[in-house]
Design a protein around this motif. Structure first.
Motif, PDB file in Angstrom:
ATOM      1  N   ARG A 153       0.486 -18.665   4.422  1.00 25.61           N
ATOM      2  CA  ARG A 153       0.521 -17.894   3.181  1.00 25.61           C
ATOM      3  C   ARG A 153       0.590 -16.402   3.450  1.00 25.61           C
ATOM      4  NH1 ARG A 153      -4.267 -21.009   0.164  1.00 25.61           N
ATOM      5  NH2 ARG A 153      -4.846 -21.252   2.340  1.00 25.61           N
ATOM      6  N   ASP A 154      -0.098 -15.977   4.536  1.00 20.43           N
ATOM      7  CA  ASP A 154      -0.067 -14.559   4.883  1.00 20.43           C
ATOM      8  C   ASP A 154       1.312 -14.174   5.395  1.00 20.43           C
ATOM      9  OD1 ASP A 154      -2.808 -14.518   4.290  1.00 20.43           O
ATOM     10  OD2 ASP A 154      -3.273 -15.266   6.284  1.00 20.43           O
ATOM     11  N   VAL A 155       1.936 -15.075   6.165  1.00 19.97           N
ATOM     12  CA  VAL A 155       3.302 -14.817   6.636  1.00 19.97           C
ATOM     13  C   VAL A 155       4.219 -14.627   5.429  1.00 19.97           C
ATOM     14  CG1 VAL A 155       5.290 -15.766   7.862  1.00 19.97           C
ATOM     15  CG2 VAL A 155       2.988 -16.130   8.767  1.00 19.97           C
ATOM     16  N   VAL A 201       4.772 -30.982  -6.181  1.00 20.06           N
ATOM     17  CA  VAL A 201       3.376 -30.893  -6.644  1.00 20.06           C
ATOM     18  C   VAL A 201       3.264 -29.930  -7.823  1.00 20.06           C
ATOM     19  CG1 VAL A 201       1.036 -30.197  -6.001  1.00 20.06           C
ATOM     20  CG2 VAL A 201       2.398 -31.536  -4.410  1.00 20.06           C
ATOM     21  N   SER A 202       4.081 -28.850  -7.798  1.00 14.86           N
ATOM     22  CA  SER A 202       3.960 -27.849  -8.869  1.00 14.86           C
ATOM     23  C   SER A 202       4.563 -28.335 -10.187  1.00 14.86           C
ATOM     24  CB  SER A 202       4.585 -26.523  -8.444  1.00 14.86           C
ATOM     25  OG  SER A 202       5.969 -26.673  -8.277  1.00 14.86           O
ATOM     26  N   GLN A 203       5.139 -29.532 -10.197  1.00 15.45           N
ATOM     27  CA  GLN A 203       5.596 -30.090 -11.469  1.00 15.45           C
ATOM     28  C   GLN A 203       4.459 -30.728 -12.256  1.00 15.45           C
ATOM     29  OE1 GLN A 203       9.151 -32.435 -11.538  1.00 15.45           O
ATOM     30  NE2 GLN A 203      10.096 -31.212  -9.949  1.00 15.45           N
ATOM     31  N   LEU A 204       3.313 -30.912 -11.600  1.00 14.25           N
ATOM     32  CA  LEU A 204       2.160 -31.462 -12.315  1.00 14.25           C
ATOM     33  C   LEU A 204       1.654 -30.429 -13.311  1.00 14.25           C
ATOM     34  CD1 LEU A 204       0.381 -33.125  -9.279  1.00 14.25           C
ATOM     35  CD2 LEU A 204       1.486 -34.300 -11.176  1.00 14.25           C
ATOM     36  N   ARG A 231       1.475 -21.453  -6.421  1.00 16.86           N
ATOM     37  CA  ARG A 231       0.432 -21.037  -5.481  1.00 16.86           C
ATOM     38  C   ARG A 231      -0.597 -22.141  -5.273  1.00 16.86           C
ATOM     39  NH1 ARG A 231      -0.644 -15.516  -4.266  1.00 16.86           N
ATOM     40  NH2 ARG A 231       1.120 -14.272  -4.927  1.00 16.86           N
ATOM     41  N   THR A 232      -1.020 -22.750  -6.378  1.00 18.23           N
ATOM     42  CA  THR A 232      -1.994 -23.836  -6.264  1.00 18.23           C
ATOM     43  C   THR A 232      -1.374 -24.996  -5.500  1.00 18.23           C
ATOM     44  OG1 THR A 232      -2.863 -23.179  -8.404  1.00 18.23           O
ATOM     45  CG2 THR A 232      -3.556 -25.313  -7.585  1.00 18.23           C
ATOM     46  N   ALA A 233      -0.108 -25.291  -5.806  1.00 21.94           N
ATOM     47  CA  ALA A 233       0.580 -26.388  -5.116  1.00 21.94           C
ATOM     48  C   ALA A 233       0.604 -26.130  -3.612  1.00 21.94           C
ATOM     49  CB  ALA A 233       1.994 -26.531  -5.654  1.00 21.94           C
ATOM     50  N   LEU A 234       0.888 -24.882  -3.238  1.00 18.73           N
ATOM     51  CA  LEU A 234       0.921 -24.538  -1.804  1.00 18.73           C
ATOM     52  C   LEU A 234      -0.456 -24.740  -1.178  1.00 18.73           C
ATOM     53  CD1 LEU A 234       2.417 -23.362   0.640  1.00 18.73           C
ATOM     54  CD2 LEU A 234       1.861 -21.084  -0.189  1.00 18.73           C
TER      55      LEU A 234
END
Lengths: 203, 203
Positions: free
Chosen positions: A90-92, B15-18, B24-27
């Motif tokens: 995430r930092d990258v 995941v971000s389609q939920l 960001r949360t998905a990541l």
């Protein structure tokens, strides 16, 4: 929770193991999936399965990558003499988003944290030291978060690299661009005064 | 977001389609999975895949079930003369949690909502009317949320059932047990006064 369906219960239990997702949220997410076309859920399941099976860590910087050497490390136009040490991908992504850094990264995979049982041997510190030993690295930039764990990790790495006489630096801490001074915390404001820069450099 | 990995990007996108989960949360969730044993992610993927492939709706009450007739409908000790109309499985679970209801349920699958394009034909209202037509049902309890959509749906069903001369009721609205009167909203407090019950019934 009393589930009328073992399949549903099983799915909710699995989803609720994700961080920050409790049983109720998991149920809401799973019921949402049931209302969507089946293909969406299968794509989700496939994407997650493929990810954990096929993902690699770049052998040079330890960043997440699809191939042995990540795009950044494989890019010969980047400056391999400067290495920016970060905690995770995430930092990258955040630093790449600024388009201000043209060197390479080194992803530690975490910070030294005795409470969480993470010691230097759990991170990729040895690999960084070995890179520096080769003699081509001229500067290492520490870009860890400024917490006790981050500062400890910085200091530990700094000590490991001290013998190799390279330049080490840390990203600047100060007032965010656009922030009002009166709302800044004292530590940040204090650091921004101590580490003031020549005015012409800020233009 | 600049991803260094297509696999990662793909997983994050899925995941971000939920609902309620952004990129960001998905990541964060996906990176969490990468730190866990692979088996956890495979179990999650399998549970979701099996769920959407094998889940059934009970042919009697339309609740989510692993078999043709759900546990509640198949339980002969329950009173099939009383049917509680609810929106979805979460309401069934909530009411079952109270252990105060021994009748059967009828899961509508939603509420009438012209804005979301949900009309009576999208819900299981016809199936409920057919059940009542058979003549064995004595009471239908409306337990939908008290929103405009809920009230509309209640009224629509009430009109459909009017001809069959059965008892219809709605769950009581009033001040929650343990709540202070001064913080209650006026509509709820007003209803709780209008629909007051004999004191001996509250003991």
């Amino acid at each position: 929770m009393n589930f009328s369906s073992k399949l549903l219960e099983n799915a909710v239990n699995e989803v609720s193991q994700l961080p920050g997702i409790g049983k109720r949220t998991a149920l809401r997410l799973v019921l949402h999936l049931l209302k969507q076309p089946k293909s969406q859920t299968h794509q989700l399941a496939l994407a997650l399965g493929e990810l954990v099976d096929e993902i690699k860590l770049c052998k040079n910087c330890h960043n997440i990558s699809d191939v042995e050497l990540c795009d950044i490390c494989a890019n010969t136009s980047r400056n391999s003499e400067i290495i920016c040490v970060v905690e995770d991908i995430r930092d990258v992504m955040a630093i790449e988003g600024t388009a201000q850094f043209k060197g390479l990264y080194h992803v530690l995979g975490g910070k030294i944290s005795p409470i969480e049982g993470i010691g230097p041997q759990n991170l990729t510190i040895e690999s960084l030291v070995n890179k520096v030993k080769l003699g081509t690295v001229k500067e290492v930039i520490f870009a860890l978060s400024s917490t006790i764990e981050g500062d400890t990790t910085n200091f530990y790495i700094f000590k490991q690299l001290e013998a190799y006489k390279i330049k080490t630096s840390t990203i600047a801490r100060g007032i965010s661009v656009g922030d009002e001074l009166e709302y800044a915390d004292e530590v940040t404001l204090g650091r921004s005064i101590v580490n003031r820069i020549p005015f012409e450099n800020s233009l």
